[in-house]
Design a protein around this motif. Structure first.
Motif, mmCIF file in Angstrom:
data_model
loop_
_atom_site.group_PDB
_atom_site.id
_atom_site.type_symbol
_atom_site.label_atom_id
_atom_site.label_comp_id
_atom_site.label_asym_id
_atom_site.label_seq_id
_atom_site.Cartn_x
_atom_site.Cartn_y
_atom_site.Cartn_z
ATOM 1 N N MET A 1 0.844 -1.285 0.026
ATOM 2 C CA MET A 1 -0.042 -0.008 -0.100
ATOM 3 C C MET A 1 0.955 1.208 0.082
ATOM 4 O O MET A 1 1.908 1.302 0.852
ATOM 5 C CB MET A 1 -0.743 -0.030 1.353
ATOM 6 N N PRO A 2 0.562 2.270 -0.746
ATOM 7 C CA PRO A 2 1.466 3.238 -0.831
ATOM 8 C C PRO A 2 1.285 4.295 0.349
ATOM 9 O O PRO A 2 0.353 4.114 1.212
ATOM 10 C CB PRO A 2 1.031 4.226 -1.977
ATOM 11 N N GLU A 3 2.382 4.962 0.714
ATOM 12 C CA GLU A 3 2.469 5.689 1.794
ATOM 13 C C GLU A 3 2.877 7.152 1.448
ATOM 14 O O GLU A 3 3.785 7.364 0.556
ATOM 15 C CB GLU A 3 2.882 5.153 3.119
ATOM 16 N N ILE A 4 2.689 8.208 2.140
ATOM 17 C CA ILE A 4 3.681 9.481 2.131
ATOM 18 C C ILE A 4 4.529 9.518 3.018
ATOM 19 O O ILE A 4 4.202 9.422 4.453
ATOM 20 C CB ILE A 4 2.194 10.521 2.064
ATOM 21 N N VAL A 5 5.769 10.007 2.507
ATOM 22 C CA VAL A 5 6.732 10.205 3.620
ATOM 23 C C VAL A 5 7.505 11.341 3.268
ATOM 24 O O VAL A 5 7.332 11.870 2.090
ATOM 25 C CB VAL A 5 7.882 8.992 3.590
ATOM 26 N N GLU A 6 8.101 12.048 4.236
ATOM 27 C CA GLU A 6 9.095 13.042 4.141
ATOM 28 C C GLU A 6 10.366 12.717 3.711
ATOM 29 O O GLU A 6 10.924 12.065 4.472
ATOM 30 C CB GLU A 6 9.019 14.024 5.296
ATOM 31 N N LEU A 7 11.207 12.990 2.797
ATOM 32 C CA LEU A 7 12.673 12.785 2.532
ATOM 33 C C LEU A 7 13.269 14.046 2.341
ATOM 34 O O LEU A 7 12.926 15.263 1.830
ATOM 35 C CB LEU A 7 12.594 12.033 1.117
ATOM 36 N N GLY A 8 14.400 14.089 2.804
ATOM 37 C CA GLY A 8 15.409 15.131 2.752
ATOM 38 C C GLY A 8 16.003 15.181 1.389
ATOM 39 O O GLY A 8 15.949 14.342 0.545
ATOM 40 N N GLU A 9 16.832 16.309 1.148
ATOM 41 C CA GLU A 9 17.747 16.528 -0.112
ATOM 42 C C GLU A 9 18.776 15.372 0.125
ATOM 43 O O GLU A 9 19.011 14.925 0.918
ATOM 44 C CB GLU A 9 18.331 18.008 -0.105
ATOM 45 N N ARG A 107 1.825 2.289 -12.737
ATOM 46 C CA ARG A 107 0.328 2.685 -13.181
ATOM 47 C C ARG A 107 -0.614 2.456 -12.214
ATOM 48 O O ARG A 107 -1.716 3.491 -12.115
ATOM 49 C CB ARG A 107 -0.079 1.528 -14.253
ATOM 50 N N ASP A 108 -0.418 1.580 -11.132
ATOM 51 C CA ASP A 108 -1.464 1.432 -9.916
ATOM 52 C C ASP A 108 -0.896 2.532 -8.965
ATOM 53 O O ASP A 108 -1.889 3.151 -8.244
ATOM 54 C CB ASP A 108 -0.828 0.012 -9.163
ATOM 55 N N LEU A 109 0.168 3.099 -8.908
ATOM 56 C CA LEU A 109 0.558 4.130 -7.946
ATOM 57 C C LEU A 109 0.043 5.397 -8.643
ATOM 58 O O LEU A 109 -0.274 6.051 -7.492
ATOM 59 C CB LEU A 109 2.214 4.228 -7.770
ATOM 60 N N LEU A 110 0.098 5.577 -9.730
ATOM 61 C CA LEU A 110 -0.469 6.842 -10.314
ATOM 62 C C LEU A 110 -2.113 6.859 -10.111
ATOM 63 O O LEU A 110 -2.712 7.704 -9.620
ATOM 64 C CB LEU A 110 0.021 6.638 -11.731
ATOM 65 N N ALA A 111 -2.742 5.610 -10.358
ATOM 66 C CA ALA A 111 -4.250 5.422 -10.167
ATOM 67 C C ALA A 111 -4.271 5.805 -8.558
ATOM 68 O O ALA A 111 -5.463 6.507 -8.334
ATOM 69 C CB ALA A 111 -4.423 4.159 -10.645
ATOM 70 N N GLY A 113 -2.693 7.578 -6.714
ATOM 71 C CA GLY A 113 -2.571 8.986 -6.338
ATOM 72 C C GLY A 113 -3.784 9.806 -7.029
ATOM 73 O O GLY A 113 -4.334 10.785 -6.367
ATOM 74 N N ASP A 114 -4.347 9.337 -7.999
ATOM 75 C CA ASP A 114 -5.707 9.958 -8.589
ATOM 76 C C ASP A 114 -6.662 9.605 -7.594
ATOM 77 O O ASP A 114 -7.556 10.751 -7.346
ATOM 78 C CB ASP A 114 -5.907 9.619 -9.924
ATOM 79 N N GLU A 115 -7.039 8.529 -7.330
ATOM 80 C CA GLU A 115 -8.050 8.086 -6.129
ATOM 81 C C GLU A 115 -7.916 9.199 -4.895
ATOM 82 O O GLU A 115 -9.136 9.542 -4.330
ATOM 83 C CB GLU A 115 -8.051 6.826 -5.851
ATOM 84 N N GLN A 116 -6.616 9.443 -4.451
ATOM 85 C CA GLN A 116 -6.472 10.103 -3.235
ATOM 86 C C GLN A 116 -6.382 11.559 -3.345
ATOM 87 O O GLN A 116 -6.436 12.482 -2.333
ATOM 88 C CB GLN A 116 -5.157 9.523 -2.656
#
Length: 157
Positions: A1-9, A107-111, A113-116
């Motif tokens: 399942m995708p998740e949103i994370v914070e990444l540094g430079e 493709r699944d990750l982009l989809a 993202g669109d749903e979210q």
């Protein structure tokens, strides 16, 4: 399942090129050039190799970079480029299996993202940071069906 994370430079060294969709594997075979360039300068990668897709145009080809994150910013030469992966929020997902499955995973990750309703950091086909991070070392995991690859796509803002 995708998740949103914070990444540094993340500074990096890479090989940049424009390739057709069916030319990705041949371009990937050139990763050795980056390894040799880093070794000649005694620069050690600090994480797994990545493919960075700067322009994704299924008809005209892909502008991409293959390389490694490193500790400091360096100066490239010839086809070797350097840069900094931008800090920010990224959607991440892990793909287990052969790299041939990454097209479907993307493709699944982009989809998802669109749903979210997420806003990608992209302007049409041009992406700020769209990465495949290859976690499996082929010397340790020779069967590509057992590889682990992280997708990391930067969000706006």
């Amino acid at each position: 399942m995708p998740e949103i994370v914070e990444l540094g430079e993340r500074p990096y060294v890479a090989l940049r090129g424009t390739v057709p969709m069916d030319g990705i594997a041949a371009f990937a075979d050139r990763l050795r050039e980056v390894i040799d360039w880093l070794a000649a300068r005694e620069i050690a990668p600090n994480d797994a190799p990545f493919f960075k897709y700067d322009v994704v145009d299924m008809d005209r080809g892909l502008t991409m970079e293959i390389g490694f994150p490193v500790d400091d910013v360096h100066s490239g030469e010839g086809e070797i480029v350097t840069g900094v992966l931008p800090a920010g929020r990224y959607v991440t997902a892990t793909h287990h299996g052969h790299p041939d499955g990454l097209l479907g995973a993307t493709r699944d990750l982009l989809a998802w993202g669109d749903e979210q309703g997420v806003a990608w950091d992209a302007d049409g086909d041009i992406w700020a940071a769209r990465l495949e991070v290859y976690r499996s070392d082929p010397r340790e995991v020779p069967d590509m069906d057992d590889w682990v690859t992280d997708l990391q796509f930067k969000l706006k803002g």
